[in-house]
Design a protein around this motif. Structure first.
Motif, PDB file in Angstrom:
ATOM      1  N   ILE A   1     -25.673 -61.305  57.194  1.00 49.39           N
ATOM      2  CA  ILE A   1     -24.395 -61.858  57.629  1.00 49.39           C
ATOM      3  C   ILE A   1     -24.288 -61.533  59.109  1.00 49.39           C
ATOM      4  O   ILE A   1     -24.300 -60.367  59.502  1.00 49.39           O
ATOM      5  N   GLY A   2     -24.209 -62.555  59.937  1.00 55.80           N
ATOM      6  CA  GLY A   2     -24.056 -62.361  61.379  1.00 55.80           C
ATOM      7  C   GLY A   2     -22.673 -62.786  61.807  1.00 55.80           C
ATOM      8  O   GLY A   2     -22.186 -63.846  61.408  1.00 55.80           O
ATOM      9  N   LEU A   3     -22.021 -61.954  62.583  1.00 58.68           N
ATOM     10  CA  LEU A   3     -20.684 -62.274  63.056  1.00 58.68           C
ATOM     11  C   LEU A   3     -20.472 -61.684  64.444  1.00 58.68           C
ATOM     12  O   LEU A   3     -21.282 -60.888  64.919  1.00 58.68           O
ATOM     13  N   HIS A   4     -19.380 -62.104  65.074  1.00 60.67           N
ATOM     14  CA  HIS A   4     -19.009 -61.580  66.385  1.00 60.67           C
ATOM     15  C   HIS A   4     -17.633 -60.936  66.301  1.00 60.67           C
ATOM     16  O   HIS A   4     -16.757 -61.409  65.583  1.00 60.67           O
ATOM     17  N   VAL A   5     -17.487 -59.870  67.051  1.00 65.17           N
ATOM     18  CA  VAL A   5     -16.208 -59.188  67.201  1.00 65.17           C
ATOM     19  C   VAL A   5     -15.876 -59.215  68.694  1.00 65.17           C
ATOM     20  O   VAL A   5     -16.744 -58.939  69.523  1.00 65.17           O
TER      21      VAL A   5
ATOM     22  N   LEU B   1     -19.098 -58.028  70.623  1.00 66.52           N
ATOM     23  CA  LEU B   1     -20.155 -57.347  69.880  1.00 66.52           C
ATOM     24  C   LEU B   1     -20.743 -58.329  68.870  1.00 66.52           C
ATOM     25  O   LEU B   1     -19.996 -59.074  68.229  1.00 66.52           O
ATOM     26  N   ALA B   2     -22.057 -58.319  68.739  1.00 63.25           N
ATOM     27  CA  ALA B   2     -22.747 -59.097  67.711  1.00 63.25           C
ATOM     28  C   ALA B   2     -23.126 -58.132  66.598  1.00 63.25           C
ATOM     29  O   ALA B   2     -23.734 -57.087  66.856  1.00 63.25           O
ATOM     30  N   ILE B   3     -22.745 -58.471  65.379  1.00 56.45           N
ATOM     31  CA  ILE B   3     -22.923 -57.554  64.249  1.00 56.45           C
ATOM     32  C   ILE B   3     -23.720 -58.244  63.157  1.00 56.45           C
ATOM     33  O   ILE B   3     -23.505 -59.422  62.865  1.00 56.45           O
ATOM     34  N   GLN B   4     -24.610 -57.477  62.543  1.00 56.00           N
ATOM     35  CA  GLN B   4     -25.361 -57.969  61.396  1.00 56.00           C
ATOM     36  C   GLN B   4     -25.189 -56.979  60.253  1.00 56.00           C
ATOM     37  O   GLN B   4     -25.288 -55.763  60.451  1.00 56.00           O
TER      38      GLN B   4
END
Length: 125
Positions: A5-9, A63-66
């Motif tokens: 799951i890739g998302l941005h904060v 921030l890019a989060i996985q």
């Protein structure tokens, strides 16, 4: 079911804030998120900036989060919610073009918004 799951904060800048201050507070949020069951929490650099970012100044605070699981996603959202409440910051979490804005709403209001947002992505995880 997707493996990652890739998302941005995005931590929103204060009206009188500067890029250095925003980078500092974003770094503190990153440190907290690294304590979760995440694969990666990385600052977004200019070449990899999100499509809706508008230049380098906007990349500060991103921030890019996985992560791998729906439980991890819920834990991340709850951690961002707690951090935003403690720091009086607005934070946006974007997943697949859907953005959740975590603000100073009451706990009950915020929980309804978070539950609806997570439910929309339950099938993706």
């Amino acid at each position: 079911m997707s493996d990652v799951i890739g998302l941005h904060v995005q931590v929103q800048s204060l009206p009188d804030g500067d890029p250095e201050e925003l980078a500092e507070v974003t770094g503190r949020l990153r440190t907290e998120l690294l304590d979760l069951d995440v694969m990666a929490v990385d600052p977004v650099s200019e070449p990899a900036e999100p499509a809706h970012a508008k230049g380098l100044a906007t990349v500060v605070g991103w921030l890019a989060i996985q992560l791998r699981t729906a439980e991890g996603l819920r834990a991340l959202v709850n951690a961002v919610r707690g951090w935003a409440g403690r720091t009086d910051r607005v934070v946006e979490i974007s997943l697949g073009g859907d953005t959740l804005k975590v603000t100073g709403a009451t706990s009950a209001q915020q929980e309804l918004l978070i539950s609806a947002w997570l439910a929309r992505h339950a099938a993706d995880t």
